[in-house]
Design an enzyme around this catalytic site. Sequence first.
Site, PDB file in Angstrom:
ATOM      1  CB  VAL A  11      -0.946  -0.080   1.154  1.00  0.00           C
ATOM      2  CG1 VAL A  11      -2.021  -1.184   0.949  1.00  0.00           C
ATOM      3  CG2 VAL A  11      -0.125  -0.067   2.518  1.00  0.00           C
ATOM      4  CB  SER A  12       0.435   4.502  -1.695  1.00  0.00           C
ATOM      5  OG  SER A  12       0.414   3.932  -2.883  1.00  0.00           O
ATOM      6  CB  SER A  13       0.492   6.353   2.810  1.00  0.00           C
ATOM      7  OG  SER A  13      -0.876   6.137   2.646  1.00  0.00           O
ATOM      8  CD  GLN A  16      -3.089   4.255   0.299  1.00  0.00           C
ATOM      9  OE1 GLN A  16      -2.206   3.276   0.001  1.00  0.00           O
ATOM     10  NE2 GLN A  16      -3.328   5.021  -0.573  1.00  0.00           N
TER      11      GLN A  16
END
Length: 207
Positions: A11-13, A16
Site C-alpha cells: 500500500v502506498s502509505s 491505507q
Amino acid sequence: MPGSIYGYIRVSSTDQNEDRQLLAMRALEIPEKNIFTDKQSGKDFQRVQYQRMVGRFQTDDLLYIKSIDRLGRNYTEILEQWRVLTKDRGVDIVVLDMPLLDTRRGKDLMGTFLSDIVLQVLSFAAENERSNIRQRQAEGIAAAKAKGVKFGRPAAPLPDNFYEIHQKWRSKGLTLREAASACSMPVGTFYSKALRLENAPEDQAAP
C-alpha cells in the site's frame, strides 16, 4: 519438486488499508511467514520487505500479487524486475486480478509472447496513472493557491512584546541581536517578521 509460495502486498502509505490484499493471500493458504507487506510508494523497488522477500527466493518458488500496480508503478522497473525474477531467479509470478499474467501457464513461444504484451500494457498503465495523479495534485494545489488557500503550518503568533521591542530596535535603542533575544527568536526570524510588519497594509499593522 515445487518450491515455496509467497505473497507480496503493498500500500502506498501507512494510513491505507491492506486488508483486501491480505484476505486474497490467506485464501490461497500462503503461510503467514511468507507474506511480505510494504507501506510505501511503488516508485522503485528499494523497499525493505520486498528486498527481504526476494532474498529468500529459490528456483521454482511462486509469487502471488493482487495486481500489477502492487508490484510497482515504474514502467521500466516493473519490466526489469519481472525479467530478473522469472528469467534469472526462476520464480513464477501470478497476478490475481489478471489471469493472463500467470507464468506457470503458456510457457511456449506464443504464451510467453502474449504474457509479455499484457505485462507491458499493464505496466505502462500503472505508471501513466501515477503520472496523472501527480499532475492532478499539482493542478489542485495551484488552483487552491489561486483562491488564497495557504499550505504548511500556520505562522506562530508574535510574542506580546514584539511591537515594543521592534520600536526600540528601529529607534536604535537595541541592537538586532538584543531585540531578537528579547523576543526569544533567532536573529533571522526576528528580522523577517519585522520586515513583514513594516510592509503590511496599515489596517493589519499593530496599534
